[in-house]
Structures are given as C-alpha cells and as structure tokens.
Design a protein around this motif. Sequence first.
Motif, mmCIF file in Angstrom:
data_model
loop_
_atom_site.group_PDB
_atom_site.id
_atom_site.type_symbol
_atom_site.label_atom_id
_atom_site.label_comp_id
_atom_site.label_asym_id
_atom_site.label_seq_id
_atom_site.Cartn_x
_atom_site.Cartn_y
_atom_site.Cartn_z
ATOM 1 N N LEU A 104 100.496 81.282 19.921
ATOM 2 C CA LEU A 104 101.206 81.959 21.000
ATOM 3 C C LEU A 104 102.385 82.793 20.525
ATOM 4 C CD1 LEU A 104 101.198 78.957 23.487
ATOM 5 C CD2 LEU A 104 99.528 80.809 23.303
ATOM 6 N N ALA A 105 103.022 82.384 19.446
ATOM 7 C CA ALA A 105 104.187 83.097 18.927
ATOM 8 C C ALA A 105 104.419 82.691 17.477
ATOM 9 C CB ALA A 105 105.430 82.760 19.761
ATOM 10 N N ALA A 106 105.172 83.506 16.756
ATOM 11 C CA ALA A 106 105.539 83.178 15.375
ATOM 12 C C ALA A 106 106.448 81.949 15.376
ATOM 13 C CB ALA A 106 106.257 84.359 14.730
ATOM 14 N N ALA A 107 106.251 81.083 14.389
ATOM 15 C CA ALA A 107 107.038 79.841 14.305
ATOM 16 C C ALA A 107 107.990 79.909 13.127
ATOM 17 C CB ALA A 107 106.104 78.643 14.171
ATOM 18 N N ARG A 108 109.248 79.531 13.395
ATOM 19 C CA ARG A 108 110.290 79.551 12.360
ATOM 20 C C ARG A 108 111.074 78.246 12.388
ATOM 21 N NH1 ARG A 108 110.021 84.521 14.689
ATOM 22 N NH2 ARG A 108 109.911 86.321 13.290
ATOM 23 N N GLY A 109 111.698 77.919 11.257
ATOM 24 C CA GLY A 109 112.579 76.752 11.196
ATOM 25 C C GLY A 109 111.816 75.440 11.143
ATOM 26 N N THR A 110 112.430 74.397 11.645
ATOM 27 C CA THR A 110 111.767 73.089 11.688
ATOM 28 C C THR A 110 110.833 73.057 12.890
ATOM 29 O OG1 THR A 110 113.605 71.990 10.582
ATOM 30 C CG2 THR A 110 112.125 70.597 11.881
ATOM 31 N N LEU A 111 109.576 72.740 12.622
ATOM 32 C CA LEU A 111 108.551 72.714 13.661
ATOM 33 C C LEU A 111 108.364 71.293 14.170
ATOM 34 C CD1 LEU A 111 105.932 74.992 11.900
ATOM 35 C CD2 LEU A 111 107.901 75.651 13.302
ATOM 36 N N THR A 112 108.092 71.159 15.461
ATOM 37 C CA THR A 112 107.835 69.857 16.072
ATOM 38 C C THR A 112 106.471 69.895 16.741
ATOM 39 O OG1 THR A 112 110.189 69.510 16.478
ATOM 40 C CG2 THR A 112 108.660 68.150 17.739
ATOM 41 N N GLY A 113 105.626 68.953 16.364
ATOM 42 C CA GLY A 113 104.312 68.825 16.979
ATOM 43 C C GLY A 113 104.287 67.619 17.889
ATOM 44 N N GLU A 114 103.594 67.745 19.008
ATOM 45 C CA GLU A 114 103.430 66.617 19.921
ATOM 46 C C GLU A 114 101.971 66.542 20.318
ATOM 47 O OE1 GLU A 114 105.682 64.501 23.657
ATOM 48 O OE2 GLU A 114 105.910 66.673 23.413
ATOM 49 N N GLY A 115 101.375 65.360 20.152
ATOM 50 C CA GLY A 115 99.965 65.173 20.451
ATOM 51 C C GLY A 115 99.730 64.025 21.393
ATOM 52 N N PHE A 116 98.734 64.208 22.266
ATOM 53 C CA PHE A 116 98.364 63.199 23.258
ATOM 54 C C PHE A 116 96.855 62.958 23.205
ATOM 55 C CE2 PHE A 116 102.048 65.418 24.931
ATOM 56 C CZ PHE A 116 102.857 64.395 25.388
ATOM 57 N N ALA A 117 96.451 61.715 23.148
ATOM 58 C CA ALA A 117 95.044 61.362 23.301
ATOM 59 C C ALA A 117 94.771 61.349 24.798
ATOM 60 C CB ALA A 117 94.759 60.000 22.689
ATOM 61 N N ARG A 118 93.887 62.218 25.254
ATOM 62 C CA ARG A 118 93.649 62.359 26.696
ATOM 63 C C ARG A 118 92.446 61.563 27.193
ATOM 64 N NH1 ARG A 118 98.428 63.672 28.551
ATOM 65 N NH2 ARG A 118 99.122 65.731 27.904
ATOM 66 N N ARG A 119 91.456 61.364 26.335
ATOM 67 C CA ARG A 119 90.266 60.615 26.747
ATOM 68 C C ARG A 119 89.659 59.973 25.516
ATOM 69 N NH1 ARG A 119 87.335 59.251 31.236
ATOM 70 N NH2 ARG A 119 85.125 59.254 30.878
ATOM 71 N N ALA A 120 89.379 58.687 25.612
ATOM 72 C CA ALA A 120 88.808 57.969 24.473
ATOM 73 C C ALA A 120 87.527 57.265 24.877
ATOM 74 C CB ALA A 120 89.816 56.952 23.942
ATOM 75 N N GLY A 121 86.518 57.436 24.042
ATOM 76 C CA GLY A 121 85.279 56.687 24.177
ATOM 77 C C GLY A 121 85.301 55.559 23.155
ATOM 78 N N ARG A 122 84.128 55.095 22.784
ATOM 79 C CA ARG A 122 84.062 53.999 21.817
ATOM 80 C C ARG A 122 84.570 54.417 20.443
ATOM 81 N NH1 ARG A 122 78.406 51.896 21.852
ATOM 82 N NH2 ARG A 122 78.178 53.349 20.143
ATOM 83 N N SER A 123 84.220 55.637 20.015
ATOM 84 C CA SER A 123 84.698 56.084 18.707
ATOM 85 C C SER A 123 85.184 57.537 18.702
ATOM 86 C CB SER A 123 83.610 55.910 17.645
ATOM 87 O OG SER A 123 82.521 56.769 17.916
#
Length: 141
Positions: free
Chosen positions: A87-106
Amino acid sequence: MSAAPASAGGFDIVIPFADLLGVRCVSQAPGHVVTSLALRPELENSWGVAHGGVTMSLLDVTLGMAAKAVDVRATGSVTVELKVNFLAAARGTLTGEGFARRAGRSLVFAEGELRDADGAVTAKATGTFKLRLPRTDPGDV
C-alpha cells in the motif's frame, strides 16, 4: 523431551531466516502475534525503503506464527499460500500484526498488516498455513 530452544528474536521456536533479518517477537497470544523489524540499509531497495521481499518475509513470519499460536502442540507452520498487497513505502522500524482467523485440523487461514514507524499501514496480507503437529502414527509424513 527437552523444550525447544528459543530464537534470537524471542519466538518459542528457532527461525534462522527471521533471526538473520532481525525479526523480533513483540507479543504472542493464542492466534495473535505482533512482530517488529528495524530496517537497516541492507534490507532496503534502491530507493531507501523496505525491499518488497523483506515486507513479504516479515508478514510471512508474523502470520505463520499467529497460525502456529492456535495450537500449543504445533512445532511450527508451513506457508501454503501468501498474498500481499503493498500500500505504501515502509521506512524505519516496521511492526507486523497477525491474526489466525479460521483454523481447521491442520490448516489455518490468517491475515495481518504491516505498519511503518509512523503507524501508517504499508501492506496487508492473507495466507494459509499448515501446522506442523507431532506425529501420532508412525506412517504420518
């Protein structure tokens, strides 16, 4: 059985490539992970911003660890599919955030985003991850 060694980045498993990049685990809860990465010159493109491969790798690690965090038995996760929108150029310290939205058996579907040092969203990602679970049958692969 001994406990798995901790990575240099603070994850509960060793991820050598993430350690090489300098990815750090900020927080981890069931199905949710926050990571950070301080950009340095060798991780930038010719315009002096985060290289696209670095952005994708940080999101891959972040979403994969969020997927792993849905099952305490999981020893890791393997990326089955990953889609990133830049979406845009990234500079400096980057922060990632992740969410598991749906889980099956594996298989786990996860989504997340990457923010730059100013808090602006620079990329969004979705992915499917296969959990690495302990074998229960000697014939399991």
